[in-house]
Design a protein around this motif. Structure first.
Motif, PDB file in Angstrom:
ATOM      1  N   GLU A 130     -46.388 -16.668  -0.361  1.00  0.00           N
ATOM      2  CA  GLU A 130     -46.154 -18.108  -0.419  1.00  0.00           C
ATOM      3  C   GLU A 130     -44.676 -18.424  -0.626  1.00  0.00           C
ATOM      4  O   GLU A 130     -44.205 -19.505  -0.252  1.00  0.00           O
ATOM      5  CB  GLU A 130     -46.982 -18.734  -1.545  1.00  0.00           C
ATOM      6  N   LEU A 131     -43.941 -17.482  -1.210  1.00  0.00           N
ATOM      7  CA  LEU A 131     -42.511 -17.664  -1.445  1.00  0.00           C
ATOM      8  C   LEU A 131     -41.666 -17.253  -0.244  1.00  0.00           C
ATOM      9  O   LEU A 131     -40.446 -17.387  -0.283  1.00  0.00           O
ATOM     10  CB  LEU A 131     -42.078 -16.876  -2.685  1.00  0.00           C
ATOM     11  N   GLY A 132     -42.313 -16.724   0.800  1.00  0.00           N
ATOM     12  CA  GLY A 132     -41.592 -16.369   2.016  1.00  0.00           C
ATOM     13  C   GLY A 132     -41.526 -14.896   2.327  1.00  0.00           C
ATOM     14  O   GLY A 132     -41.024 -14.512   3.391  1.00  0.00           O
ATOM     15  N   ALA A 133     -41.992 -14.037   1.424  1.00  0.00           N
ATOM     16  CA  ALA A 133     -42.010 -12.598   1.711  1.00  0.00           C
ATOM     17  C   ALA A 133     -42.950 -12.324   2.883  1.00  0.00           C
ATOM     18  O   ALA A 133     -43.881 -13.085   3.146  1.00  0.00           O
ATOM     19  CB  ALA A 133     -42.455 -11.823   0.478  1.00  0.00           C
ATOM     20  N   HIS A 134     -42.720 -11.215   3.572  1.00  0.00           N
ATOM     21  CA  HIS A 134     -43.519 -10.874   4.746  1.00  0.00           C
ATOM     22  C   HIS A 134     -44.597  -9.833   4.446  1.00  0.00           C
ATOM     23  O   HIS A 134     -45.640  -9.810   5.101  1.00  0.00           O
ATOM     24  CB  HIS A 134     -42.607 -10.344   5.859  1.00  0.00           C
ATOM     25  N   ALA A 189     -34.828  -9.767   9.571  1.00  0.00           N
ATOM     26  CA  ALA A 189     -35.423  -8.639   8.846  1.00  0.00           C
ATOM     27  C   ALA A 189     -36.698  -9.091   8.158  1.00  0.00           C
ATOM     28  O   ALA A 189     -36.973 -10.288   8.032  1.00  0.00           O
ATOM     29  CB  ALA A 189     -34.433  -8.103   7.816  1.00  0.00           C
ATOM     30  N   ARG A 190     -37.483  -8.123   7.709  1.00  0.00           N
ATOM     31  CA  ARG A 190     -38.705  -8.426   6.971  1.00  0.00           C
ATOM     32  C   ARG A 190     -38.511  -8.062   5.511  1.00  0.00           C
ATOM     33  O   ARG A 190     -37.882  -7.052   5.183  1.00  0.00           O
ATOM     34  CB  ARG A 190     -39.897  -7.660   7.544  1.00  0.00           C
ATOM     35  N   LEU A 191     -39.058  -8.885   4.634  1.00  0.00           N
ATOM     36  CA  LEU A 191     -38.958  -8.653   3.196  1.00  0.00           C
ATOM     37  C   LEU A 191     -40.261  -8.068   2.660  1.00  0.00           C
ATOM     38  O   LEU A 191     -41.325  -8.665   2.801  1.00  0.00           O
ATOM     39  CB  LEU A 191     -38.645  -9.966   2.468  1.00  0.00           C
TER      40      LEU A 191
END
Length: 397
Positions: free
Chosen positions: A199-203, A181-183
């Motif tokens: 930078e924390l990994g969210a898309h 999934a995408r955040l």
């Protein structure tokens, strides 16, 4: 036209010079292109541009030179590959969510959301056959348990509106990746200066540019930032055909706001921290929530993912709604408004305004009580604001 050469600038420099495109006149301030459409040298040139074979603008609903500068400058600040600016923050949220799913898909969202965001998740998306689940964003186990084979999207805001809860973005992003999934992260309260979701990994990151980015109560705006592939494959056609585009004038205004964003956010955050510390010792206050304090419930997460506190303070006035109303009505410098991130200090009673459409049990579950107040700290002198708050609390009591 010539575009400024990209450099490894610090945020304060990028927010003055980043993404600037100058015409042949060499103007100092960004040019304001108030135009609906554009002309072509020939029919063949028009055909090539519509085919994407020739660069250039076609129609301001799709793209505009002034809007393009705002998007590029925000990309430099956020560290994103591409962006689309929208007419409002809610246009950005709606577009980012709706362009990512179809009937039969499933969305997991944190329950602590701005009222309109929660309406989109709880009411609008199910009308189009998209299943949704709300979870306690602070509880990673709930995110994990909510995942289904058809889960396509995670959505959260952090810090949250209005109680300033903080969600572990990196941990939720990891779960999203595991689920395929995408955040999507609403980063309004942190601002792009104090938290970097990508930078924390969210898309995907969304902003209501109406808030800190303009920061002076002048106009509406929003923006969606992500990688170019996602924008090309998901957002581009949705944006082009549904028309949530930002006006060139508002884009120009937001460009001017970006120039002073670091100065404003720094002072507002420093003043907010002082006010939070003062209120924590005040006998008329039941509870204070502020991301810069050691007693914040998610202080350890904040230390990892945020570089500053917040320009907002959440607190509960003893005595519930009646006392909170008396306090708001007694304020002089601080104005009652549902906006935030402004140069003027603004105060809101969430239970009767921004979150009034939530059922009472849902509000209480989020910690929004009768006495809960959200204070957006402006650029006034900190001593004057504290004196105003003390006087109003004394009068209310």
């Amino acid at each position: 036209m010539t575009t400024e050469k990209k450099r490894n600038w610090k945020p304060a420099t990028a927010l003055v010079h980043g993404g600037t495109t100058r015409s042949a006149f060499g103007e100092t301030s960004e040019a304001l292109y108030l135009t609906q459409g554009f002309v072509y040298d020939s029919a063949e040139a028009a055909e090539a541009r519509f085919k994407g074979e020739e660069p250039g603008f076609i129609y301001s609903r799709y793209a505009n030179p002034t809007v393009d500068m705002f998007e590029k400058r925000m990309c430099e600040l956020e560290g994103a590959e591409d962006a689309r600016a929208t007419a409002s923050g809610m246009a950005a949220v709606s577009a980012a969510l709706l362009c990512s799913v179809k009937a039969g898909d499933h969305v997991v969202a944190a329950r602590a959301l701005f009222g309109s965001c929660r309406w989109v998740v709880e009411k609008l998306m199910p009308q189009y056959g998209v299943e949704t689940t709300l979870v306690d964003g602070r509880n990673l186990a709930e995110w994990e348990q909510a995942i289904r084979p058809n889960t396509k999207l995670f959505f959260l805001e952090s810090p949250t509106n209005p109680t300033l809860e903080v969600v572990d973005i990196a941990a939720v992003a990891k779960l999203a990746n595991q689920a395929g999934a995408r955040l999507v992260v609403d980063n309004v309260f942190a601002t792009p200066l104090q938290q970097k979701p990508l930078e924390l990994g969210a898309h995907v990151v969304v902003y209501s540019a109406t808030k800190h980015i303009d920061g002076q109560g002048r106009c509406l705006g929003g923006i969606i930032l992500s990688d170019k592939k996602w924008i090309d494959e998901n957002l581009h056609d949705y944006f082009r055909h549904t028309g949530p585009s930002l006006s060139p004038f508002n884009a120009w205004t937001l460009l001017k706001g970006l120039e002073t964003l670091p100065l404003r956010v720094k002072q507002q955050t420093e003043t907010a921290a002082r006010i939070a510390g003062h209120l924590a010792c005040h006998p008329a206050i039941e509870r204070v929530i502020y991301p810069g304090r050691n007693d914040h419930p998610q202080a350890a997460i904040i230390a990892r993912q945020m570089t500053g506190g917040s320009t907002l303070v959440c607190f509960d006035v003893k005595g519930g709604k009646q006392q909170a109303f008396s306090f708001l009505n007694a304020l002089d410098i601080v104005k009652i408004s549902n906006n935030l991130g402004d140069a003027k200090s603004l105060v809101t009673h969430p239970a009767t305004t921004t979150h009034k459409n939530l059922a009472e049990d849902a509000r209480l579950d989020l910690g929004i009580l009768g006495g809960t107040v959200r204070l957006s700290v402006g650029l006034e002198d900190a001593d004057d604001l504290i004196e105003d708050i003390d006087r109003a609390l004394g009068k209310a009591a």
